[in-house]
Design a protein around this motif. Structure first.
Motif, PDB file in Angstrom:
ATOM      1  N   GLU A  43       0.873  -1.173   0.000  1.00 21.29           N
ATOM      2  CA  GLU A  43       0.000   0.000   0.000  1.00 21.29           C
ATOM      3  C   GLU A  43       0.903   1.213   0.000  1.00 21.29           C
ATOM      4  OE1 GLU A  43      -3.113   2.536   2.760  1.00 21.29           O
ATOM      5  OE2 GLU A  43      -2.511   0.546   3.411  1.00 21.29           O
ATOM      6  N   LEU A  44       0.747   2.066  -0.986  1.00 17.20           N
ATOM      7  CA  LEU A  44       1.551   3.268  -1.081  1.00 17.20           C
ATOM      8  C   LEU A  44       1.069   4.284  -0.051  1.00 17.20           C
ATOM      9  CD1 LEU A  44       3.876   4.200  -2.891  1.00 17.20           C
ATOM     10  CD2 LEU A  44       2.189   5.351  -4.307  1.00 17.20           C
ATOM     11  N   VAL A  45       2.003   4.776   0.778  1.00 12.82           N
ATOM     12  CA  VAL A  45       1.663   5.738   1.828  1.00 12.82           C
ATOM     13  C   VAL A  45       2.521   6.995   1.695  1.00 12.82           C
ATOM     14  CG1 VAL A  45       0.928   3.949   3.439  1.00 12.82           C
ATOM     15  CG2 VAL A  45       3.283   4.779   3.527  1.00 12.82           C
ATOM     16  N   GLU A  46       2.081   8.016   2.364  1.00 13.59           N
ATOM     17  CA  GLU A  46       2.826   9.269   2.421  1.00 13.59           C
ATOM     18  C   GLU A  46       3.489   9.342   3.793  1.00 13.59           C
ATOM     19  OE1 GLU A  46       1.791  13.581   0.651  1.00 13.59           O
ATOM     20  OE2 GLU A  46       0.314  12.751   2.010  1.00 13.59           O
ATOM     21  N   GLY A  47       4.749   9.694   3.826  1.00 17.45           N
ATOM     22  CA  GLY A  47       5.452   9.805   5.095  1.00 17.45           C
ATOM     23  C   GLY A  47       6.036   8.486   5.553  1.00 17.45           C
ATOM     24  N   PRO A  48       6.485   8.426   6.815  1.00 13.69           N
ATOM     25  CA  PRO A  48       7.133   7.219   7.329  1.00 13.69           C
ATOM     26  C   PRO A  48       6.258   5.978   7.130  1.00 13.69           C
ATOM     27  CG  PRO A  48       7.484   9.022   8.833  1.00 13.69           C
ATOM     28  CD  PRO A  48       6.494   9.514   7.790  1.00 13.69           C
ATOM     29  N   ASP A  49       6.922   4.879   6.790  1.00 13.42           N
ATOM     30  CA  ASP A  49       6.230   3.642   6.439  1.00 13.42           C
ATOM     31  C   ASP A  49       6.731   2.487   7.291  1.00 13.42           C
ATOM     32  OD1 ASP A  49       8.763   3.103   5.433  1.00 13.42           O
ATOM     33  OD2 ASP A  49       8.129   2.969   3.352  1.00 13.42           O
ATOM     34  N   ASP A  50       6.417   1.269   6.866  1.00 14.28           N
ATOM     35  CA  ASP A  50       6.832   0.091   7.629  1.00 14.28           C
ATOM     36  C   ASP A  50       8.349  -0.074   7.667  1.00 14.28           C
ATOM     37  OD1 ASP A  50       4.184  -0.463   8.164  1.00 14.28           O
ATOM     38  OD2 ASP A  50       4.011  -2.056   6.669  1.00 14.28           O
ATOM     39  N   PRO A  54      11.685   1.120  12.607  1.00 17.52           N
ATOM     40  CA  PRO A  54      12.711   1.028  13.648  1.00 17.52           C
ATOM     41  C   PRO A  54      13.447   2.346  13.912  1.00 17.52           C
ATOM     42  CG  PRO A  54      12.991  -0.740  12.048  1.00 17.52           C
ATOM     43  CD  PRO A  54      11.979   0.211  11.490  1.00 17.52           C
ATOM     44  N   MET A  55      13.341   3.290  13.010  1.00 13.10           N
ATOM     45  CA  MET A  55      14.082   4.542  13.154  1.00 13.10           C
ATOM     46  C   MET A  55      13.228   5.673  13.735  1.00 13.10           C
ATOM     47  SD  MET A  55      16.758   3.168  11.993  1.00 13.10           S
ATOM     48  CE  MET A  55      17.962   4.459  11.921  1.00 13.10           C
ATOM     49  N   LEU A  56      11.949   5.449  13.910  1.00 10.52           N
ATOM     50  CA  LEU A  56      11.042   6.534  14.286  1.00 10.52           C
ATOM     51  C   LEU A  56      11.195   7.005  15.721  1.00 10.52           C
ATOM     52  CD1 LEU A  56       7.847   5.565  12.304  1.00 10.52           C
ATOM     53  CD2 LEU A  56       9.624   7.244  11.720  1.00 10.52           C
ATOM     54  N   ASP A  57      11.930   6.259  16.550  1.00 12.95           N
ATOM     55  CA  ASP A  57      12.203   6.721  17.915  1.00 12.95           C
ATOM     56  C   ASP A  57      13.240   7.832  17.933  1.00 12.95           C
ATOM     57  OD1 ASP A  57      10.379   4.979  19.007  1.00 12.95           O
ATOM     58  OD2 ASP A  57      11.870   3.449  19.483  1.00 12.95           O
ATOM     59  N   GLU A  58      13.969   7.977  16.833  1.00 15.38           N
ATOM     60  CA  GLU A  58      14.969   9.043  16.716  1.00 15.38           C
ATOM     61  C   GLU A  58      14.285  10.286  16.169  1.00 15.38           C
ATOM     62  OE1 GLU A  58      18.396   7.852  14.461  1.00 15.38           O
ATOM     63  OE2 GLU A  58      18.276   5.801  15.237  1.00 15.38           O
ATOM     64  N   PRO A  59      14.085  11.327  16.986  1.00 11.44           N
ATOM     65  CA  PRO A  59      13.319  12.493  16.549  1.00 11.44           C
ATOM     66  C   PRO A  59      13.907  13.218  15.340  1.00 11.44           C
ATOM     67  CG  PRO A  59      14.109  12.760  18.814  1.00 11.44           C
ATOM     68  CD  PRO A  59      14.556  11.425  18.343  1.00 11.44           C
ATOM     69  N   GLU A  60      15.191  13.109  15.139  1.00 13.03           N
ATOM     70  CA  GLU A  60      15.830  13.823  14.028  1.00 13.03           C
ATOM     71  C   GLU A  60      16.091  12.941  12.811  1.00 13.03           C
ATOM     72  OE1 GLU A  60      16.205  17.148  14.142  1.00 13.03           O
ATOM     73  OE2 GLU A  60      15.226  16.965  16.100  1.00 13.03           O
ATOM     74  N   HIS A  61      15.564  11.725  12.806  1.00 14.39           N
ATOM     75  CA  HIS A  61      15.832  10.846  11.674  1.00 14.39           C
ATOM     76  C   HIS A  61      15.216  11.412  10.403  1.00 14.39           C
ATOM     77  CE1 HIS A  61      16.196   7.261   9.173  1.00 14.39           C
ATOM     78  NE2 HIS A  61      17.244   7.027   9.946  1.00 14.39           N
ATOM     79  N   HIS A  62      15.864  11.182   9.284  1.00 13.91           N
ATOM     80  CA  HIS A  62      15.460  11.797   8.013  1.00 13.91           C
ATOM     81  C   HIS A  62      14.100  11.340   7.497  1.00 13.91           C
ATOM     82  CE1 HIS A  62      17.378   8.118   6.325  1.00 13.91           C
ATOM     83  NE2 HIS A  62      16.425   8.242   5.433  1.00 13.91           N
ATOM     84  N   CYS A  63      13.514  10.308   8.052  1.00 12.06           N
ATOM     85  CA  CYS A  63      12.202   9.808   7.599  1.00 12.06           C
ATOM     86  C   CYS A  63      11.127  10.894   7.574  1.00 12.06           C
ATOM     87  CB  CYS A  63      11.708   8.686   8.510  1.00 12.06           C
ATOM     88  SG  CYS A  63      12.700   7.190   8.444  1.00 12.06           S
ATOM     89  N   ARG A  64      11.280  11.867   8.429  1.00 10.74           N
ATOM     90  CA  ARG A  64      10.275  12.926   8.545  1.00 10.74           C
ATOM     91  C   ARG A  64      10.627  14.196   7.766  1.00 10.74           C
ATOM     92  NH1 ARG A  64      10.920  10.735  13.763  1.00 10.74           N
ATOM     93  NH2 ARG A  64       9.067   9.677  14.513  1.00 10.74           N
ATOM     94  N   ASN A  65      11.777  14.231   7.125  1.00 10.07           N
ATOM     95  CA  ASN A  65      12.237  15.437   6.435  1.00 10.07           C
ATOM     96  C   ASN A  65      11.443  15.725   5.164  1.00 10.07           C
ATOM     97  OD1 ASN A  65      14.185  15.611   8.379  1.00 10.07           O
ATOM     98  ND2 ASN A  65      15.886  15.050   7.039  1.00 10.07           N
ATOM     99  N   ALA A  69      10.089  13.646   1.389  1.00  3.08           N
ATOM    100  CA  ALA A  69       8.798  13.748   0.699  1.00  3.08           C
ATOM    101  C   ALA A  69       9.010  14.092  -0.773  1.00  3.08           C
ATOM    102  CB  ALA A  69       7.914  14.783   1.379  1.00  3.08           C
ATOM    103  N   VAL A  70       9.994  14.942  -1.054  1.00  2.00           N
ATOM    104  CA  VAL A  70      10.334  15.268  -2.444  1.00  2.00           C
ATOM    105  C   VAL A  70      10.854  14.007  -3.142  1.00  2.00           C
ATOM    106  CG1 VAL A  70      11.917  16.591  -3.916  1.00  2.00           C
ATOM    107  CG2 VAL A  70      10.761  17.700  -1.992  1.00  2.00           C
ATOM    108  N   ARG A  71      11.700  13.273  -2.469  1.00  2.00           N
ATOM    109  CA  ARG A  71      12.223  12.014  -3.010  1.00  2.00           C
ATOM    110  C   ARG A  71      11.079  11.051  -3.332  1.00  2.00           C
ATOM    111  NH1 ARG A  71      17.067  10.427   0.260  1.00  2.00           N
ATOM    112  NH2 ARG A  71      17.928  11.956  -1.139  1.00  2.00           N
ATOM    113  N   ASP A  72      10.084  10.976  -2.441  1.00  2.00           N
ATOM    114  CA  ASP A  72       8.922  10.117  -2.688  1.00  2.00           C
ATOM    115  C   ASP A  72       8.165  10.556  -3.942  1.00  2.00           C
ATOM    116  OD1 ASP A  72       9.309   8.441  -0.471  1.00  2.00           O
ATOM    117  OD2 ASP A  72       8.099   9.723   0.833  1.00  2.00           O
ATOM    118  N   ALA A  73       7.964  11.854  -4.100  1.00  2.00           N
ATOM    119  CA  ALA A  73       7.250  12.363  -5.279  1.00  2.00           C
ATOM    120  C   ALA A  73       8.010  12.036  -6.563  1.00  2.00           C
ATOM    121  CB  ALA A  73       7.025  13.868  -5.146  1.00  2.00           C
ATOM    122  N   GLN A  74       9.329  12.165  -6.526  1.00  2.00           N
ATOM    123  CA  GLN A  74      10.140  11.831  -7.697  1.00  2.00           C
ATOM    124  C   GLN A  74      10.057  10.342  -8.024  1.00  2.00           C
ATOM    125  OE1 GLN A  74      13.766  13.458  -6.049  1.00  2.00           O
ATOM    126  NE2 GLN A  74      13.761  15.131  -7.539  1.00  2.00           N
ATOM    127  N   ALA A  75      10.123   9.512  -7.005  1.00  2.00           N
ATOM    128  CA  ALA A  75      10.030   8.064  -7.213  1.00  2.00           C
ATOM    129  C   ALA A  75       8.656   7.701  -7.759  1.00  2.00           C
ATOM    130  CB  ALA A  75      10.304   7.320  -5.908  1.00  2.00           C
TER     131      ALA A  75
END
Length: 153
Positions: A43-50, A54-65, A69-75
């Motif tokens: 299932e295609l989602v926007e933002g952090p995924d499955d 494991p990285m979502l406990d790190e508040p500064e991890h790039h998953c939320r940058n 989101a731009v990378r996702d749109a390009q892909a």
């Protein structure tokens, strides 16, 4: 069940050979690939995924940058152009061996890699592609898609 993925991870999966940010992340990623190889749809989602989980406990991890989101749109745009159908958020996508091969061919040719620009893994993924994707773990499940970007029959 369905594996929730952001669009650029559809590209990352093509070259995943078992390396990642941390041992826990890598083990989790292997389990995601096993689920896909066993036939679960995406299932295609926007933002952090499955994969990000494991990285979502790190508040500064790039998953939320915003850059991711731009990378996702390009892909999404690149893959949609290749497959000939829109990749809409919330849409299910079948990951078949034929589709994996189609995506890998385009990845190796560079036609769907706009999202990879600036990624710290890009050179590594280029090497995997240049070596014919040897050791890459994603095979895709053995079912047929209903057509286009559809779900399995």
């Amino acid at each position: 069940m369905t594996v929730r993925l952001r669009a650029h991870h559809l590209l990352c999966l093509l070259t995943f050979v078992g390396r990642g940010y941390t041992p826990a992340f890598t083990a989790h990623y292997r389990r995601i690939v096993a689920r896909l190889n066993a036939g679960e749809a995406v299932e295609l989602v926007e933002g952090p995924d499955d994969i990000c989980a494991p990285m979502l406990d790190e508040p500064e991890h790039h998953c939320r940058n915003a850059s991711v989101a731009v990378r996702d749109a390009q892909a999404r745009a690149g893959i949609a152009g290749l497959l000939g159908c829109p990749l809409e958020i919330g849409r299910a996508i079948a990951i078949t061996p034929v589709r994996v091969e189609q995506l890998r061919r385009a990845f190796a040719e560079g036609t769907i890699r706009a999202a990879c620009a600036g990624c710290q893994w890009s050179d590594f993924c280029t090497q995997i592609a240049a070596q014919g994707f040897g050791g890459a773990r994603l095979a895709g499940a053995g079912f047929s898609p209903s057509g286009g970007c559809g779900t399995p029959d």
